[in-house]
Write an enzyme that holds these catalytic residues in place. Structure first.
Site, PDB file in Angstrom:
ATOM      1  N   GLU A   1      30.741 101.356  16.174  1.00  0.00           N
ATOM      2  CA  GLU A   1      31.981 101.977  16.672  1.00  0.00           C
ATOM      3  C   GLU A   1      31.806 103.483  16.860  1.00  0.00           C
ATOM      4  O   GLU A   1      32.309 104.057  17.815  1.00  0.00           O
ATOM      5  CB  GLU A   1      33.139 101.697  15.701  1.00  0.00           C
ATOM      6  CG  GLU A   1      33.713 100.302  15.830  1.00  0.00           C
ATOM      7  CD  GLU A   1      34.348 100.053  17.192  1.00  0.00           C
ATOM      8  OE1 GLU A   1      35.000 100.948  17.735  1.00  0.00           O
ATOM      9  OE2 GLU A   1      34.162  98.945  17.737  1.00  0.00           O
TER      10      GLU A   1
ATOM     11  N   CYS B   1      50.702  92.180  34.625  1.00  0.00           N
ATOM     12  CA  CYS B   1      50.291  93.552  34.943  1.00  0.00           C
ATOM     13  C   CYS B   1      51.177  94.182  36.025  1.00  0.00           C
ATOM     14  O   CYS B   1      51.143  93.797  37.192  1.00  0.00           O
ATOM     15  CB  CYS B   1      48.830  93.541  35.406  1.00  0.00           C
ATOM     16  SG  CYS B   1      48.214  95.183  35.769  1.00  0.00           S
TER      17      CYS B   1
ATOM     18  N   CYS C   1      40.721  88.821  36.521  1.00  0.00           N
ATOM     19  CA  CYS C   1      41.506  89.200  35.341  1.00  0.00           C
ATOM     20  C   CYS C   1      42.422  88.063  34.876  1.00  0.00           C
ATOM     21  O   CYS C   1      43.125  87.452  35.683  1.00  0.00           O
ATOM     22  CB  CYS C   1      42.334  90.436  35.667  1.00  0.00           C
ATOM     23  SG  CYS C   1      43.319  90.978  34.267  1.00  0.00           S
TER      24      CYS C   1
ATOM     25  N   CYS D   1      40.477  92.852  39.668  1.00  0.00           N
ATOM     26  CA  CYS D   1      41.690  92.097  39.319  1.00  0.00           C
ATOM     27  C   CYS D   1      41.553  90.613  39.615  1.00  0.00           C
ATOM     28  O   CYS D   1      42.211  89.789  38.971  1.00  0.00           O
ATOM     29  CB  CYS D   1      42.895  92.678  40.039  1.00  0.00           C
ATOM     30  SG  CYS D   1      43.209  94.396  39.591  1.00  0.00           S
TER      31      CYS D   1
ATOM     32  N   CYS E   1      38.802  95.327  33.695  1.00  0.00           N
ATOM     33  CA  CYS E   1      39.751  96.400  34.002  1.00  0.00           C
ATOM     34  C   CYS E   1      39.035  97.742  33.836  1.00  0.00           C
ATOM     35  O   CYS E   1      39.475  98.635  33.112  1.00  0.00           O
ATOM     36  CB  CYS E   1      40.968  96.298  33.075  1.00  0.00           C
ATOM     37  SG  CYS E   1      42.346  97.268  33.675  1.00  0.00           S
TER      38      CYS E   1
HETATM   39 FE1  SF4 Z   1      43.500  95.635  35.005  1.00  0.00          FE
HETATM   40 FE2  SF4 Z   1      45.880  94.755  35.731  1.00  0.00          FE
HETATM   41 FE3  SF4 Z   1      43.813  94.420  37.355  1.00  0.00          FE
HETATM   42 FE4  SF4 Z   1      43.954  93.045  35.089  1.00  0.00          FE
HETATM   43  S1  SF4 Z   1      45.329  92.931  36.839  1.00  0.00           S
HETATM   44  S2  SF4 Z   1      42.139  94.121  35.903  1.00  0.00           S
HETATM   45  S3  SF4 Z   1      44.927  94.511  33.718  1.00  0.00           S
HETATM   46  S4  SF4 Z   1      44.695  96.352  36.723  1.00  0.00           S
END
Ligand code: SF4
Length: 348
Positions: A38, A208, A202, A199, A193
């Site tokens: 970390e 989001c 995602c 996205c 992200c």
């Molecule tokens: Fe990031 Fe939102 Fe795109 Fe997901 S949808 S990668 S959280 S910007």
């Protein structure tokens, strides 16, 4: 967000398929290994950290070995990672754990947070990942994800924005599977992200706001631009008959604290550099040769370094009397911590 449970479930199920499960600190997981990782990961990317982590753990497999080590060796193993206060604090904290906790890493949040170099997010990440305790994390990756999920405007370094992010991070953190969730949310920020978000891969697009608005890259708001001041210095690359280079240890705190660097002088002093070397180092030197300026950028200023090369004429005994100076053999280097800028000059 109405359904925080669904959010964490989506993140966890994404993590089980796409997250990182083979990072070295995820093997033989314990507080010490997670702690070292970390600290290294603050300001530094995973791919860069891995070889440093492996070398560090090989040499210092436990808290006791690290605590008993010489600071020079700790800094040596940190050379190139930057932000050397991290290494000094790690070393100091290991000594504290040796002396006050009989080499056992403390397992309660307040004691971990009280250790040098550990802030709230790092304390939470160590205890969540190593022991599965419920703590909230908010590192740079998580901040980026949250500013997009909630379309939060304003630079996350500002206290008011950071407080909002802590609130959101707290409400999203589940009560169980903390080891995985903590890694999952960091991985999502690091791999999906990212600065340029992907996205389409995602798992939480439905949560989001930035995605729904079509503005993911508008977040996070960048740090207000400031023109960094430029400082100048001259670094002397003095070589003795054996080809060794003179290094001086810097004071324990401040920029490059405790690291070994080249002797420095101002532009004014450089005008009569032979005299300066005689007076300050007790060395007679040959003709000097100034090299091209090298710029090193710190978070709050640029440092323009002019390397000045010269050979030493006189025997070097006098200089060796000072304990903060060494003749450094670049072919068989000792275990000393060197700033990256100095390494670059020596490599040239
Ligand atoms: Fe990031 Fe939102 Fe795109 Fe997901 S949808 S990668 S959280 S910007």
């Amino acid at each position: 967000m109405n359904n925080n449970h669904t959010f964490s479930q989506k993140i966890l199920s994404w993590y089980s398929k796409h997250g990182r499960h083979n990072l070295p600190w995820q093997q033989n997981r314990c507080c010490y290994r997670v702690w070292v990782s970390e600290i290294m990961l603050q300001q530094t990317q995973v791919v860069t950290v891995i070889p440093y982590f492996e070398r560090f753990i090989k040499r210092f497999p436990d808290i006791r070995t690290l605590a008993d080590a010489n600071q020079d060796e700790v800094l040596h193993l940190w050379t190139g990672l930057g932000y050397y206060a991290r290494a000094r604090n790690l070393h100091k904290a290991a000594q504290l754990i040796r002396d006050e906790y009989q080499n056992n890493f403390p397992e309660d949040y307040a004691s971990v947070l009280a250790l040098p170099g550990i802030g709230p997010s790092t304390a939470g990440a160590i205890l969540a990942q190593a022991l599965g305790q419920r703590h909230v994390i908010l590192d740079g990756n998580v901040k980026r994800v949250l500013t997009r999920l909630y379309a939060i405007e304003g630079w996350p370094g500002k206290k008011a924005i950071e407080n909002q992010l802590w609130e959101h991070a707290t409400s999203l953190t589940p009560d169980q599977q903390l080891t995985d969730y903590t890694q999952a949310i960091m991985d999502l920020g690091a791999t999906v992200c990212a600065r340029k978000p992907d996205c389409t891969s995602c798992p939480v697009t439905t949560f989001c706001l930035a995605y729904q608005q079509g503005t993911p890259t508008a977040f996070p708001t960048p740090r207000p631009r400031k023109t960094l001041p430029i400082k100048q210095t001259n670094m002397l690359v003095l070589q003795n008959e054996g080809g060794e280079i003179l290094l001086e240890q810097r004071p324990p705190s401040g920029i490059w604290g405790g690291l070994w660097s080249l002797p420095e002088c101002t532009a004014e002093q450089a005008k009569d550099i032979e005299r300066w070397c005689q007076q300050h180092l007790g060395l007679a030197i040959c003709e000097t040769q100034a090299q091209a300026v090298l710029r090193h950028t710190f978070s709050h200023f640029h440092l323009d370094i002019t390397p000045i090369l010269s050979q030493v004429k006189s025997p070097a005994n006098h200089v060796m009397e000072a304990s903060n100076r060494v003749w450094y053999n670049t072919q068989q280097p000792e275990s000393l911590g060197l700033p990256t800028a100095v390494l670059k000059i020596l490599n040239q």
